[in-house]
Motif scaffolding. Structure first.
Motif, PDB file in Angstrom:
ATOM      1  N   ASP A 110       0.827  -1.208   0.000  1.00  0.00           N
ATOM      2  CA  ASP A 110       0.000   0.000   0.000  1.00  0.00           C
ATOM      3  C   ASP A 110       0.860   1.256   0.000  1.00  0.00           C
ATOM      4  N   ASN A 111       2.112   1.110   0.457  1.00  0.00           N
ATOM      5  CA  ASN A 111       2.976   2.268   0.642  1.00  0.00           C
ATOM      6  C   ASN A 111       4.289   2.066  -0.110  1.00  0.00           C
ATOM      7  N   TYR A 112       4.628   3.032  -0.969  1.00  0.00           N
ATOM      8  CA  TYR A 112       5.911   3.000  -1.678  1.00  0.00           C
ATOM      9  C   TYR A 112       6.647   4.311  -1.414  1.00  0.00           C
ATOM     10  N   SER A 113       7.037   4.486  -0.176  1.00  0.00           N
ATOM     11  CA  SER A 113       7.736   5.712   0.208  1.00  0.00           C
ATOM     12  C   SER A 113       9.187   5.701  -0.254  1.00  0.00           C
ATOM     13  N   LYS A 114       9.664   4.537  -0.704  1.00  0.00           N
ATOM     14  CA  LYS A 114      11.000   4.442  -1.286  1.00  0.00           C
ATOM     15  C   LYS A 114      10.932   3.448  -2.449  1.00  0.00           C
ATOM     16  N   PRO A 115      11.884   3.500  -3.360  1.00  0.00           N
ATOM     17  CA  PRO A 115      11.836   2.619  -4.547  1.00  0.00           C
ATOM     18  C   PRO A 115      11.868   1.143  -4.191  1.00  0.00           C
ATOM     19  N   VAL A 116      11.059   0.372  -4.915  1.00  0.00           N
ATOM     20  CA  VAL A 116      10.973  -1.082  -4.723  1.00  0.00           C
ATOM     21  C   VAL A 116      11.056  -1.748  -6.089  1.00  0.00           C
ATOM     22  N   ILE A 117      11.839  -2.819  -6.168  1.00  0.00           N
ATOM     23  CA  ILE A 117      11.849  -3.619  -7.389  1.00  0.00           C
ATOM     24  C   ILE A 117      11.582  -5.070  -7.030  1.00  0.00           C
ATOM     25  N   ALA A 118      10.604  -5.672  -7.701  1.00  0.00           N
ATOM     26  CA  ALA A 118      10.259  -7.081  -7.507  1.00  0.00           C
ATOM     27  C   ALA A 118      10.886  -7.856  -8.664  1.00  0.00           C
ATOM     28  N   ALA A 119      11.829  -8.743  -8.356  1.00  0.00           N
ATOM     29  CA  ALA A 119      12.656  -9.355  -9.395  1.00  0.00           C
ATOM     30  C   ALA A 119      12.045 -10.584 -10.050  1.00  0.00           C
ATOM     31  N   HIS A 120      11.032 -11.181  -9.421  1.00  0.00           N
ATOM     32  CA  HIS A 120      10.541 -12.454  -9.941  1.00  0.00           C
ATOM     33  C   HIS A 120       9.006 -12.516  -9.965  1.00  0.00           C
ATOM     34  N   ILE A 121       8.409 -11.790 -10.882  1.00  0.00           N
ATOM     35  CA  ILE A 121       6.966 -11.888 -11.091  1.00  0.00           C
ATOM     36  C   ILE A 121       6.729 -12.917 -12.185  1.00  0.00           C
ATOM     37  N   TYR A 122       5.996 -13.978 -11.893  1.00  0.00           N
ATOM     38  CA  TYR A 122       5.746 -15.034 -12.871  1.00  0.00           C
ATOM     39  C   TYR A 122       4.981 -14.504 -14.079  1.00  0.00           C
ATOM     40  N   ASN A 123       3.848 -13.879 -13.795  1.00  0.00           N
ATOM     41  CA  ASN A 123       3.001 -13.358 -14.856  1.00  0.00           C
ATOM     42  C   ASN A 123       2.116 -12.266 -14.257  1.00  0.00           C
ATOM     43  N   ALA A 124       2.423 -11.027 -14.596  1.00  0.00           N
ATOM     44  CA  ALA A 124       1.743  -9.896 -13.967  1.00  0.00           C
ATOM     45  C   ALA A 124       0.239  -9.912 -14.203  1.00  0.00           C
ATOM     46  N   THR A 125      -0.174 -10.292 -15.416  1.00  0.00           N
ATOM     47  CA  THR A 125      -1.601 -10.339 -15.721  1.00  0.00           C
ATOM     48  C   THR A 125      -2.279 -11.428 -14.902  1.00  0.00           C
ATOM     49  N   MET A 126      -1.689 -12.600 -14.885  1.00  0.00           N
ATOM     50  CA  MET A 126      -2.247 -13.732 -14.149  1.00  0.00           C
ATOM     51  C   MET A 126      -2.330 -13.426 -12.651  1.00  0.00           C
ATOM     52  N   GLN A 127      -1.337 -12.691 -12.142  1.00  0.00           N
ATOM     53  CA  GLN A 127      -1.296 -12.371 -10.712  1.00  0.00           C
ATOM     54  C   GLN A 127      -2.046 -11.088 -10.377  1.00  0.00           C
ATOM     55  N   LYS A 128      -2.635 -10.470 -11.411  1.00  0.00           N
ATOM     56  CA  LYS A 128      -3.423  -9.239 -11.226  1.00  0.00           C
ATOM     57  C   LYS A 128      -2.602  -8.123 -10.570  1.00  0.00           C
ATOM     58  N   ILE A 129      -1.386  -7.968 -11.054  1.00  0.00           N
ATOM     59  CA  ILE A 129      -0.485  -6.926 -10.552  1.00  0.00           C
ATOM     60  C   ILE A 129      -0.656  -5.671 -11.395  1.00  0.00           C
ATOM     61  N   LYS A 130      -0.506  -4.527 -10.765  1.00  0.00           N
ATOM     62  CA  LYS A 130      -0.720  -3.236 -11.410  1.00  0.00           C
ATOM     63  C   LYS A 130       0.110  -3.114 -12.693  1.00  0.00           C
ATOM     64  N   GLN A 131      -0.547  -2.636 -13.773  1.00  0.00           N
ATOM     65  CA  GLN A 131       0.125  -2.443 -15.058  1.00  0.00           C
ATOM     66  C   GLN A 131      -0.431  -1.206 -15.746  1.00  0.00           C
ATOM     67  N   LYS A 132       0.459  -0.469 -16.389  1.00  0.00           N
ATOM     68  CA  LYS A 132       0.024   0.700 -17.156  1.00  0.00           C
ATOM     69  C   LYS A 132       1.093   1.032 -18.192  1.00  0.00           C
ATOM     70  N   ASN A 133       0.755   0.847 -19.462  1.00  0.00           N
ATOM     71  CA  ASN A 133       1.657   1.180 -20.563  1.00  0.00           C
ATOM     72  C   ASN A 133       3.044   0.552 -20.410  1.00  0.00           C
ATOM     73  N   GLY A 134       3.070  -0.710 -20.057  1.00  0.00           N
ATOM     74  CA  GLY A 134       4.339  -1.412 -19.953  1.00  0.00           C
ATOM     75  C   GLY A 134       5.090  -1.197 -18.662  1.00  0.00           C
ATOM     76  N   THR A 135       4.488  -0.484 -17.724  1.00  0.00           N
ATOM     77  CA  THR A 135       5.110  -0.265 -16.413  1.00  0.00           C
ATOM     78  C   THR A 135       4.076  -0.595 -15.337  1.00  0.00           C
ATOM     79  N   SER A 136       4.482  -0.432 -14.087  1.00  0.00           N
ATOM     80  CA  SER A 136       3.522  -0.660 -13.005  1.00  0.00           C
ATOM     81  C   SER A 136       2.503   0.466 -12.929  1.00  0.00           C
ATOM     82  N   GLY A 137       2.899   1.644 -13.377  1.00  0.00           N
ATOM     83  CA  GLY A 137       2.028   2.809 -13.254  1.00  0.00           C
ATOM     84  C   GLY A 137       1.995   3.369 -11.842  1.00  0.00           C
ATOM     85  N   VAL A 138       2.840   2.820 -10.981  1.00  0.00           N
ATOM     86  CA  VAL A 138       2.889   3.249  -9.580  1.00  0.00           C
ATOM     87  C   VAL A 138       4.273   3.835  -9.298  1.00  0.00           C
ATOM     88  N   LYS A 139       4.316   5.027  -8.768  1.00  0.00           N
ATOM     89  CA  LYS A 139       5.595   5.659  -8.448  1.00  0.00           C
ATOM     90  C   LYS A 139       6.368   4.794  -7.444  1.00  0.00           C
TER      91      LYS A 139
END
Length: 221
Positions: A110-139
């Motif tokens: 819920d909180n991204y007060s500092k940069p975060v990178i998730a290195a191993h997402i199996y499938n963003a669509t399948m996992q219903k992870i935030k997506q927007k124009n090829g990025t997460s769309g979340v700062k």
């Protein structure tokens, strides 16, 4: 090659964080949270540390302090707590999540007060992870989407042997850590005309053998 490509992506991300945030050479301290420990995880961390000096500017330093590493010990709650602790740690500038569950949980904070990178997402669509124009769309949130297509795996499997029922042997830890996984897999198998039976891998070997007695095909996750 994919491993080194991911390492270069991670290096570029952290370098961008340093440059965009401070505009001059600095030391970036990165906290790590991972599923294990496991040999694969620890090996991946070593490869990142070895490869980074070859990919960043000589005046920049990216450090992974030993006291800012959280081993999830394959416990979803420990990983969640670890992410919150690293997010609140003033000695950590950015967070790297390693492993499928740690990455999934990191990509759903819920909180991204500092940069975060998730290195191993199996499938963003399948996992219903935030997506927007090829990025997460979340700062402050970036992730590496491996885009694994389980449906394609099943199609290839069917080329070897046709079946109508598939037993999936999977860790309960994965099912708890990525709750969308089971439903997404069932949808994909139904599209392929296959009945999916999920079998947790934490039961006794004898019980697994009994459960697979009438199996037509087995997928080991």
């Amino acid at each position: 090659m994919k491993v080194f490509r991911n390492i270069r992506f991670i290096a570029a991300f952290f370098l961008f964080v340093g440059i965009s945030s401070f505009g001059f050479a600095k030391t970036l301290r990165v906290g790590i949270v991972f599923d294990g420990p496991s040999d694969n995880t620890l090996g991946f961390v070593r490869e990142i540390e070895e490869e980074l000096p070859n990919t960043i500017h000589t005046n920049d330093k990216i450090l992974f302090p030993a006291d800012s590493r959280v081993a999830g010990k394959f416990d979803v709650n420990k990983i969640k707590i670890g992410l919150v602790q690293l997010m609140g740690n003033k000695n950590v500038d950015a967070i790297l999540a390693i492993g499928p569950v740690a990455s999934h949980l990191a990509a759903n904070l819920d909180n991204y007060s500092k940069p975060v990178i998730a290195a191993h997402i199996y499938n963003a669509t399948m996992q219903k992870i935030k997506q927007k124009n090829g990025t997460s769309g979340v700062k402050n949130l970036s992730y590496i989407d491996m885009n694994l297509d389980i449906g394609q795996h099943i199609d290839k499997y069917q080329e070897i042997k046709t079946f109508k029922k598939l037993h999936l042997l999977i860790s309960p830890y994965m099912l708890k850590g990525i709750p969308q996984l089971a439903d997404s897999l069932k949808i994909q198998t139904e599209k392929a005309g296959v009945d999916l039976k999920i079998l947790p891998s934490n039961i006794r070997a004898g019980e697994i053998a009994t459960s697979l007695k009438d199996a037509e095909a087995v997928y080991v996750a």
